[in-house]
Design an enzyme around this catalytic site. Structure first.
Site, PDB file in Angstrom:
ATOM      1  N   SER A   1       0.790  -1.331  -0.136  1.00 58.66           N
ATOM      2  CA  SER A   1      -0.032  -0.047   0.035  1.00 58.66           C
ATOM      3  C   SER A   1       0.722   1.293   0.061  1.00 58.66           C
ATOM      4  O   SER A   1       0.612   2.392  -0.507  1.00 58.66           O
ATOM      5  CB  SER A   1      -0.830  -0.034   1.295  1.00 58.66           C
ATOM      6  OG  SER A   1      -1.752  -1.142   1.075  1.00 58.66           O
TER       7      SER A   1
ATOM      8  N   ASP B   1       5.081  -1.842   4.420  1.00 54.81           N
ATOM      9  CA  ASP B   1       5.809  -3.180   3.917  1.00 54.81           C
ATOM     10  C   ASP B   1       7.217  -2.847   3.335  1.00 54.81           C
ATOM     11  O   ASP B   1       7.049  -2.040   2.218  1.00 54.81           O
ATOM     12  CB  ASP B   1       4.826  -3.847   2.972  1.00 54.81           C
ATOM     13  CG  ASP B   1       3.346  -4.436   3.637  1.00 54.81           C
ATOM     14  OD1 ASP B   1       3.756  -4.954   4.825  1.00 54.81           O
ATOM     15  OD2 ASP B   1       2.539  -3.943   3.133  1.00 54.81           O
TER      16      ASP B   1
ATOM     17  N   ASP C   1       1.130   0.556   8.644  1.00 56.44           N
ATOM     18  CA  ASP C   1       2.683   0.058   8.678  1.00 56.44           C
ATOM     19  C   ASP C   1       3.244   0.032   7.377  1.00 56.44           C
ATOM     20  O   ASP C   1       2.485   0.452   6.315  1.00 56.44           O
ATOM     21  CB  ASP C   1       2.632  -1.224   9.350  1.00 56.44           C
ATOM     22  CG  ASP C   1       1.992  -2.052   8.258  1.00 56.44           C
ATOM     23  OD1 ASP C   1       1.347  -1.973   7.585  1.00 56.44           O
ATOM     24  OD2 ASP C   1       1.754  -3.243   8.775  1.00 56.44           O
TER      25      ASP C   1
ATOM     26  N   ASP D   1       7.024  -3.911   8.718  1.00 52.94           N
ATOM     27  CA  ASP D   1       7.334  -5.162   8.256  1.00 52.94           C
ATOM     28  C   ASP D   1       8.338  -5.423   7.235  1.00 52.94           C
ATOM     29  O   ASP D   1       8.158  -5.031   6.213  1.00 52.94           O
ATOM     30  CB  ASP D   1       5.977  -5.856   7.604  1.00 52.94           C
ATOM     31  CG  ASP D   1       5.141  -6.144   8.955  1.00 52.94           C
ATOM     32  OD1 ASP D   1       5.198  -5.809  10.030  1.00 52.94           O
ATOM     33  OD2 ASP D   1       3.672  -6.275   8.528  1.00 52.94           O
TER      34      ASP D   1
ATOM     35  N   TYR E   1     -11.770  -7.541   4.740  1.00 47.75           N
ATOM     36  CA  TYR E   1     -10.337  -7.234   4.166  1.00 47.75           C
ATOM     37  C   TYR E   1      -9.453  -8.025   5.083  1.00 47.75           C
ATOM     38  O   TYR E   1      -9.046  -7.689   6.290  1.00 47.75           O
ATOM     39  CB  TYR E   1      -9.980  -5.935   4.368  1.00 47.75           C
ATOM     40  CG  TYR E   1      -8.970  -5.242   4.073  1.00 47.75           C
ATOM     41  CD1 TYR E   1      -8.790  -4.564   2.741  1.00 47.75           C
ATOM     42  CD2 TYR E   1      -7.603  -5.576   4.535  1.00 47.75           C
ATOM     43  CE1 TYR E   1      -7.573  -3.893   2.245  1.00 47.75           C
ATOM     44  CE2 TYR E   1      -6.280  -5.066   4.136  1.00 47.75           C
ATOM     45  CZ  TYR E   1      -6.386  -4.341   2.940  1.00 47.75           C
ATOM     46  OH  TYR E   1      -5.247  -3.681   2.521  1.00 47.75           O
TER      47      TYR E   1
ATOM     48  N   LYS F   1     -10.704  -0.050  -0.428  1.00 50.14           N
ATOM     49  CA  LYS F   1      -9.905  -0.501   0.495  1.00 50.14           C
ATOM     50  C   LYS F   1     -10.717  -0.237   1.959  1.00 50.14           C
ATOM     51  O   LYS F   1     -10.838  -1.097   2.918  1.00 50.14           O
ATOM     52  CB  LYS F   1      -8.556  -0.047   0.831  1.00 50.14           C
ATOM     53  CG  LYS F   1      -7.572  -0.749  -0.166  1.00 50.14           C
ATOM     54  CD  LYS F   1      -6.253  -0.125  -0.460  1.00 50.14           C
ATOM     55  CE  LYS F   1      -5.488   0.041   1.014  1.00 50.14           C
ATOM     56  NZ  LYS F   1      -4.843  -1.070   1.657  1.00 50.14           N
TER      57      LYS F   1
END
Length: 550
Positions: free
Chosen positions: A116, A129, A127, A181, A251, A242
């Site tokens: 995202s 990625d 968060d 993450d 989701y 989303k």
């Protein structure tokens, strides 16, 4: 063509009326084909389409999903700090392996964002990625040992946790207040230059499966952005979709719904079919198309192309397991995979119902009979069903609980699958959220206790007794067996049957109060009627965690 305000990451945009609102005058023969087929319509947006889009953006702004420039810059700074940390670590590890300093100085290494955040549709406080790409001399064990220890000792890093045994191994952390993450991929290269192109399929040669899965997160995200005709339109529509999916409880890839990359691919496909449309139109067409989709017909952004590098690709003609996929949505980068292999019969029914509801509501919005907030309103899950299975997990420490919850969450879909195969259950609707046990006087629990809830619709099968013991016992035994190596003292799992009137023993009363108030305010009947079978649960089966509805 209509114009959109420039967007950077997750900042809001204002959409303006184009000079020419008629069908594009571009000759048919010169129009570009996006994706698998020709566009359905090349029409430019009308003034009403633009107005509906701006109304939607105002609503999204009220949800507080857009970042400030300062918050966006902070994320960029964090990624750059991580990037420099990775380069320094790679050099240090190489020197410890007796690599010459002159060679170690040139090894490189890089941190890539994906998901995202790279798409520019992350919400405020979400968060990041990220992917650490390292040369061949750096091993996965180095990443989860020496780099993990380096992170734990960094003053800006808190709550650092390594989950090496996961399907996609990850280090989770809070870096200067932002959750990150971080995945790891080791390429068969001597050096990793800053300008490396990860879309080069040749980089996948000799890659181990875990590195491949990690690398494809970035590759798929990049490819999606390249396959949409208008990135600004795509971003605006995807933000709304989303938020809708999260609000409606569908989701979550781990429990059998759609994850972020899947929703991105679905919106991208609609953008390909309506290249000039405004975001409001894209959303309405999104629900129209996928409410009528003939599943398991796959959704593809590009043809499946085997690069012949030895990695398996999604192909139901060859792979027997691919034939069982219920709602295949195929990633656009080699090796193409189905992003929805976790979908169960029940989660498919829930998703299809939500597409149908979205179709009705979005059409009414475009006709001026409804508003966008009606599309986004959450369901009344705990008042929709009379019977529930509650999956309870306990741990003694915060770190153990984080790992244990993550492990069990990835297995919840197996319980839903067991219930789907029970002829006495017509629907097993899992709530994607993991709830903390509500603590009240007289409620004795271990320090850490979390729950998942599955709402049940009981099939009319000509008997008043519904026995779910085998479905539940089999699941609990399977989880305990698979967790044998990681389970610690205090880690427990239990499944209980719970009636609606008993939910207040486990959930925060405010959750139930909000749903009850919403139910009283809404007069629209539920699509699925509550089953009127009266139930009685024996104390013996309740204590054992075995459900038996009489």
């Amino acid at each position: 063509m209509w114009k959109a305000g420039k967007e950077r990451n997750n900042t809001k945009a204002t959409f303006l009326l184009p000079n020419n609102t008629k069908t594009s005058a571009k000759p048919v023969g010169t129009r570009k084909t996006f994706g698998m087929t020709s566009a359905i319509s090349w029409d430019d947006p009308t003034s009403d389409d633009i107005r509906k889009t701006n109304e939607l953006n105002k609503l999204l702004e009220s949800y507080g999903i857009f970042e400030t420039p300062a918050e966006s810059n902070h994320r960029d700074e964090i990624l750059e700090k991580l990037n420099q940390l990775v380069k320094q670590w790679i050099r240090a590890v190489a020197l410890s392996k007796n690599v010459l300093p002159s060679v170690a100085n040139k090894l490189g290494g890089k941190v890539f964002e994906f998901g995202s955040y790279l798409l520019g549709v992350h919400h405020r406080g979400a968060d990041i990625d990220a992917l650490c790409v390292a040369p061949y001399c750096i091993e996965r064990s180095d990443f989860f040992k020496s780099f993990f220890e380096l992170l734990k000792g960094h003053p800006g890093v808190k709550k650092c946790l390594a989950i090496e045994e996961a399907f996609v191994p990850v280090i989770k952390m809070s870096f200067e207040g932002v959750e990150v993450d971080l995945l790891f991929s080791r390429l068969d290269l001597e050096t990793i230059p800053d300008d490396i192109d990860l879309q080069n399929d040749k980089l996948l040669r000799y890659l181990d499966p875990k590195s491949l899965r990690s690398l494809n997160g970035r590759r798929v995200t990049e490819k999606i952005l390249k396959l949409v005709p208008n990135v600004d339109t795509f971003r605006s529509a995807l933000r709304a979709v989303k938020l809708w999916a999260k609000n409606r409880g569908i989701y979550s890839n781990s429990v059998g719904y759609f994850g972020g990359v899947t929703w991105a691919m679905l919106v991208a496909r609609v953008c390909q079919l309506y290249p000039n449309a405004a975001p409001a139109t894209i959303i309405q067409k999104f629900f129209l198309i996928f409410s009528m989709w003939k599943w398991p017909l796959p959704v593809l952004l590009t043809p499946v192309d085997d690069a012949d590098l030895g990695h398996p690709v999604w192909d139901p003609r060859i792979n027997l397991s691919d034939r069982s996929h219920l709602m295949p949505i195929i990633t656009p980068s080699y090796p193409q995979q189905n992003s929805t292999f976790n979908v169960t019969e029940s989660t498919r029914k829930v998703i299809v119902d939500e597409f149908e509801r979205g179709k009705r509501t979005s059409l009414e919005i475009m006709q001026g009979k409804a508003t966008w907030d009606q599309l986004l309103e959450p369901p009344r899950f705990f008042y929709k069903y009379r019977h529930f299975i509650m999956l309870l997990v306990n741990s003694s420490t915060a770190e153990d609980h984080l790992k244990w919850c993550g492990f069990v969450e990835a297995k919840v879909r197996l319980l839903v699958g067991n219930l789907d195969r029970n002829p006495q259950v017509s629907l097993a609707h899992v709530h994607p959220k993991c709830f903390d046990m509500y603590r009240h006087e007289g409620n004795s629990m271990t320090p850490f206790c979390s729950m998942w809830f599955i709402g049940l619709e009981i099939a009319a099968v000509g008997t008043s007794t519904v026995n779910l013991s085998d479905s539940i016992q089999g699941f609990v035994q399977q989880v305990q067996s698979q967790a044998e190596k990681m389970i610690k003292m205090g880690m427990k799992i239990e499944a209980r049957y719970v009636k609606r009137k008993e939910l207040n023993q486990y959930l925060d009363p405010e959750i139930l109060k909000r749903e009850r108030q919403s139910t009283e305010q809404q007069t629209v009947p539920l699509k699925r009627k509550s089953n009127e079978i009266s139930t009685q649960l024996s104390k013996k089966s309740r204590t054992a965690g075995i459900t038996c509805i009489n």
